[in-house]
Scaffold this motif. Structure first.
Motif, PDB file in Angstrom:
ATOM      1  N   HIS A   1       0.819  -1.217   0.000  1.00  0.00           N
ATOM      2  CA  HIS A   1       0.000   0.000   0.000  1.00  0.00           C
ATOM      3  C   HIS A   1       0.852   1.265   0.000  1.00  0.00           C
ATOM      4  CE1 HIS A   1      -3.594  -2.382   0.527  1.00  0.00           C
ATOM      5  NE2 HIS A   1      -3.083  -2.959   1.600  1.00  0.00           N
ATOM      6  N   GLU A   2       2.145   1.122   0.292  1.00  0.00           N
ATOM      7  CA  GLU A   2       3.032   2.285   0.287  1.00  0.00           C
ATOM      8  C   GLU A   2       3.860   2.350  -0.992  1.00  0.00           C
ATOM      9  OE1 GLU A   2       5.480   1.943   3.751  1.00  0.00           O
ATOM     10  OE2 GLU A   2       3.824   1.256   5.026  1.00  0.00           O
ATOM     11  N   CYS A   3       3.752   1.309  -1.823  1.00  0.00           N
ATOM     12  CA  CYS A   3       4.607   1.208  -3.008  1.00  0.00           C
ATOM     13  C   CYS A   3       4.033   2.017  -4.187  1.00  0.00           C
ATOM     14  CB  CYS A   3       4.761  -0.261  -3.390  1.00  0.00           C
ATOM     15  SG  CYS A   3       5.881  -0.537  -4.779  1.00  0.00           S
ATOM     16  N   ARG A   4       4.863   2.873  -4.747  1.00  0.00           N
ATOM     17  CA  ARG A   4       4.480   3.631  -5.938  1.00  0.00           C
ATOM     18  C   ARG A   4       5.757   4.224  -6.552  1.00  0.00           C
ATOM     19  NH1 ARG A   4       2.842   6.440  -1.493  1.00  0.00           N
ATOM     20  NH2 ARG A   4       3.737   8.532  -1.169  1.00  0.00           N
ATOM     21  N   PRO A   5       5.747   4.499  -7.833  1.00  0.00           N
ATOM     22  CA  PRO A   5       6.936   5.047  -8.502  1.00  0.00           C
ATOM     23  C   PRO A   5       7.393   6.352  -7.851  1.00  0.00           C
ATOM     24  CG  PRO A   5       5.321   4.326 -10.108  1.00  0.00           C
ATOM     25  CD  PRO A   5       4.646   4.251  -8.782  1.00  0.00           C
ATOM     26  N   GLY A   6       8.687   6.451  -7.588  1.00  0.00           N
ATOM     27  CA  GLY A   6       9.260   7.661  -7.021  1.00  0.00           C
ATOM     28  C   GLY A   6       9.236   7.725  -5.515  1.00  0.00           C
ATOM     29  N   ALA A   7       8.516   6.799  -4.858  1.00  0.00           N
ATOM     30  CA  ALA A   7       8.444   6.808  -3.395  1.00  0.00           C
ATOM     31  C   ALA A   7       9.626   6.040  -2.804  1.00  0.00           C
ATOM     32  CB  ALA A   7       7.126   6.198  -2.939  1.00  0.00           C
ATOM     33  N   VAL A   8       9.712   6.047  -1.462  1.00  0.00           N
ATOM     34  CA  VAL A   8      10.779   5.293  -0.795  1.00  0.00           C
ATOM     35  C   VAL A   8      10.657   3.815  -1.123  1.00  0.00           C
ATOM     36  CG1 VAL A   8      11.762   4.661   1.432  1.00  0.00           C
ATOM     37  CG2 VAL A   8      10.932   7.002   1.064  1.00  0.00           C
ATOM     38  N   VAL A   9       9.434   3.295  -1.052  1.00  0.00           N
ATOM     39  CA  VAL A   9       9.155   1.920  -1.487  1.00  0.00           C
ATOM     40  C   VAL A   9       8.616   1.997  -2.902  1.00  0.00           C
ATOM     41  CG1 VAL A   9       7.873  -0.187  -1.006  1.00  0.00           C
ATOM     42  CG2 VAL A   9       8.625   1.258   0.900  1.00  0.00           C
ATOM     43  N   ASN A  10       9.370   1.515  -3.876  1.00  0.00           N
ATOM     44  CA  ASN A  10       8.961   1.626  -5.270  1.00  0.00           C
ATOM     45  C   ASN A  10       9.277   0.327  -6.007  1.00  0.00           C
ATOM     46  OD1 ASN A  10      11.782   1.875  -6.586  1.00  0.00           O
ATOM     47  ND2 ASN A  10      11.809   3.425  -4.951  1.00  0.00           N
ATOM     48  N   PRO A  11       8.547   0.049  -7.094  1.00  0.00           N
ATOM     49  CA  PRO A  11       8.764  -1.202  -7.846  1.00  0.00           C
ATOM     50  C   PRO A  11      10.120  -1.255  -8.549  1.00  0.00           C
ATOM     51  CG  PRO A  11       7.173   0.212  -8.954  1.00  0.00           C
ATOM     52  CD  PRO A  11       7.432   0.838  -7.633  1.00  0.00           C
ATOM     53  N   GLU A  12      10.733  -0.093  -8.850  1.00  0.00           N
ATOM     54  CA  GLU A  12      12.010  -0.095  -9.560  1.00  0.00           C
ATOM     55  C   GLU A  12      13.137  -0.701  -8.722  1.00  0.00           C
ATOM     56  OE1 GLU A  12      10.101   2.521  -9.148  1.00  0.00           O
ATOM     57  OE2 GLU A  12       9.511   3.315 -11.115  1.00  0.00           O
ATOM     58  N   LYS A  13      13.091  -0.505  -7.398  1.00  0.00           N
ATOM     59  CA  LYS A  13      14.149  -1.005  -6.520  1.00  0.00           C
ATOM     60  C   LYS A  13      13.639  -2.082  -5.560  1.00  0.00           C
ATOM     61  CE  LYS A  13      16.618   3.420  -6.571  1.00  0.00           C
ATOM     62  NZ  LYS A  13      17.170   4.528  -5.725  1.00  0.00           N
ATOM     63  N   CYS A  14      12.603  -2.796  -5.965  1.00  0.00           N
ATOM     64  CA  CYS A  14      11.989  -3.807  -5.100  1.00  0.00           C
ATOM     65  C   CYS A  14      12.904  -5.041  -4.976  1.00  0.00           C
ATOM     66  CB  CYS A  14      10.633  -4.220  -5.652  1.00  0.00           C
ATOM     67  SG  CYS A  14       9.828  -5.509  -4.673  1.00  0.00           S
ATOM     68  N   VAL A  15      13.321  -5.364  -3.749  1.00  0.00           N
ATOM     69  CA  VAL A  15      14.199  -6.525  -3.531  1.00  0.00           C
ATOM     70  C   VAL A  15      13.436  -7.831  -3.736  1.00  0.00           C
ATOM     71  CG1 VAL A  15      15.742  -5.307  -1.960  1.00  0.00           C
ATOM     72  CG2 VAL A  15      13.708  -6.421  -1.042  1.00  0.00           C
ATOM     73  N   TYR A  16      12.110  -7.789  -3.481  1.00  0.00           N
ATOM     74  CA  TYR A  16      11.316  -8.999  -3.663  1.00  0.00           C
ATOM     75  C   TYR A  16      11.208  -9.359  -5.136  1.00  0.00           C
ATOM     76  CZ  TYR A  16       9.988  -7.953   1.150  1.00  0.00           C
ATOM     77  OH  TYR A  16      10.016  -7.683   2.488  1.00  0.00           O
ATOM     78  N   PHE A  17      11.107  -8.349  -5.988  1.00  0.00           N
ATOM     79  CA  PHE A  17      11.090  -8.607  -7.434  1.00  0.00           C
ATOM     80  C   PHE A  17      12.421  -9.206  -7.884  1.00  0.00           C
ATOM     81  CE2 PHE A  17       7.385  -5.701  -8.502  1.00  0.00           C
ATOM     82  CZ  PHE A  17       6.649  -6.715  -9.098  1.00  0.00           C
ATOM     83  N   ASP A  18      13.523  -8.681  -7.361  1.00  0.00           N
ATOM     84  CA  ASP A  18      14.835  -9.206  -7.748  1.00  0.00           C
ATOM     85  C   ASP A  18      14.958 -10.687  -7.410  1.00  0.00           C
ATOM     86  OD1 ASP A  18      15.524  -6.710  -8.641  1.00  0.00           O
ATOM     87  OD2 ASP A  18      16.564  -6.111  -6.792  1.00  0.00           O
ATOM     88  N   ARG A  19      14.487 -11.041  -6.214  1.00  0.00           N
ATOM     89  CA  ARG A  19      14.542 -12.457  -5.816  1.00  0.00           C
ATOM     90  C   ARG A  19      13.630 -13.304  -6.695  1.00  0.00           C
ATOM     91  NH1 ARG A  19      13.905 -11.873   0.758  1.00  0.00           N
ATOM     92  NH2 ARG A  19      15.768 -10.569   1.133  1.00  0.00           N
ATOM     93  N   TRP A  20      12.462 -12.774  -7.001  1.00  0.00           N
ATOM     94  CA  TRP A  20      11.477 -13.538  -7.793  1.00  0.00           C
ATOM     95  C   TRP A  20      12.003 -13.782  -9.206  1.00  0.00           C
ATOM     96  CZ3 TRP A  20       7.041 -11.464 -11.022  1.00  0.00           C
ATOM     97  CH2 TRP A  20       6.164 -12.496 -11.374  1.00  0.00           C
ATOM     98  N   PHE A  21      12.610 -12.760  -9.807  1.00  0.00           N
ATOM     99  CA  PHE A  21      13.126 -12.903 -11.163  1.00  0.00           C
ATOM    100  C   PHE A  21      14.333 -13.849 -11.219  1.00  0.00           C
ATOM    101  CE2 PHE A  21      11.272  -8.499 -12.073  1.00  0.00           C
ATOM    102  CZ  PHE A  21      10.166  -9.031 -12.717  1.00  0.00           C
TER     103      PHE A  21
END
Length: 358
Positions: free
Chosen positions: A336-356
């Motif tokens: 709910h806090e994740c959005r482009p440009g925010a502190v939590v953002n999809p571009e630097k998501c560590v969970y995505f890195d692990r998933w990929f």
């Protein structure tokens, strides 16, 4: 009658030889052993009113020094309790030290009663009623004499538990094979978890392949024995233990109970099922009757664990999860806090890195 009692008491008190002392010791020990909760000084003196108080106290001191009875305070009353054979055996450790004080002896008894689970500093003080400074000194003296030792518990690493020097700490204290010191070995447990699951899963795959092969060989009217096919997919906990032992991935010797504990976590994850099969008197029976299977509650397992053998079977997924369901966003606590440009953002998501990367 009163004169008779007076005469007997004076006779008993007048003869203080070793033979008479031994008979009084035996009489006191038999009386104390007859009472599980102990015998008070008042009850003992009333029962042995024919024996002089001096001779009675000499006998009590001798029994205490021999480690056969112990003196306890129960409110304002002095209570004598019998010591079992195991405690009498441990008493030999005290006999090797001639300079053991009464306070040290009392603390030793309290620590001894705690067994391999140990006892906290505060509980020792509560039972012995010793001042804090004096008790600390007594504990240090007993440790120096190697009569007791201090160990750390996984439940409270900053506190010390005390137990007899020669005892091995209970698993509830050390955490068993899953702890190194007071640190939980999560990676080690995860490796065991994966290896156990893969072993059970491979048995299911092999059983399914064998079943398909048998059906291809049989004619259309004979579809094979489904009970036999089901039995081939079962794995006993002892088989899993043997497999883990052969892999040599553990530096410590794992017991069957340790392996069943790991398997139970896999059951809780919904990856395998646990089946309790009643032990049969005939060891030649290779097949496992369907009617003998039973799902036990945790209470029944504790009561009947000796009557059942545990088997495990991997559970085949009914449907494969879709890609959308496997996206980390569905389980991310910060979605709910994740959005482009925010502190939590999809571009630097560590969970995505692990998933990929998997």
């Amino acid at each position: 009658m009163a004169g008779k009692f007076k005469h007997e008491a004076s006779t008993s008190g007048g003869n203080k030889g070793p033979a008479n002392l031994d008979s009084v010791k035996n009489e006191i020990l038999n009386l104390v052993q007859a009472y599980d909760n102990g015998l008070t000084e008042m009850e003992l003196s009333r029962t042995m009113h024919n024996t002089s108080s001096e001779l009675r106290m000499n006998a009590i001191n001798a029994l205490a020094n021999e480690g056969k009875i112990q003196l306890c305070k129960q409110g304002s009353n002095l209570v004598y309790r019998a010591i079992d054979s195991k405690s009498t055996y441990n008493h030999s450790a005290l006999q090797g030290h001639s300079n053991i004080s009464l306070e040290e002896r009392a603390v030793f008894r309290v620590v001894e009663s705690a067994g391999s689970k140990g006892i906290w500093n505060r509980d020792i003080r509560s039972q012995t009623k010793l001042p804090l400074n004096q008790m600390s000194k007594v504990l240090k003296n007993l440790e120096t004499k190697k009569l007791i030792k201090a160990v750390k518990s996984v439940n409270a690493s900053k506190k010390k538990l005390y137990m007899l020097y020669g005892l091995e700490p209970d698993k509830s204290v050390t955490g068993g094979a899953w702890y190194s010191g007071t640190e939980f070995e999560s990676e080690y447990v995860q490796v065991l978890h994966e290896q156990c699951y893969q072993f059970v899963k491979r048995r299911l795959v092999a059983a399914s392949d064998k079943d398909k092969s048998d059906k291809d060989k049989n004619d259309k009217d004979n579809k094979g024995d489904f009970v036999e096919a089901r039995n081939r997919s079962l794995v006993s906990s002892s088989e899993v233990k043997e497999h883990i032992d052969n892999l040599k991935i553990s530096n410590v010797q794992l017991s069957l109970q340790d392996i069943e504990m790991v398997l139970d976590t896999i059951v809780f994850d919904g990856l395998i099922e646990k089946i309790a099969v009643e032990k049969r008197p005939d060891p030649k029976m290779e097949t496992i009757p369907v009617k003998s299977e039973k799902s036990l509650t945790s209470d029944e397992e504790d009561q009947d664990s000796g009557n059942y053998t545990y088997f495990y079977r991997a559970l085949a997924r009914l449907v494969e999860s879709t890609g959308v369901m496997r996206v980390p966003c569905g389980q991310c606590p910060h979605v709910h806090e994740c959005r482009p440009g925010a502190v939590v953002n999809p571009e630097k998501c560590v969970y995505f890195d692990r998933w990929f990367s998997t």
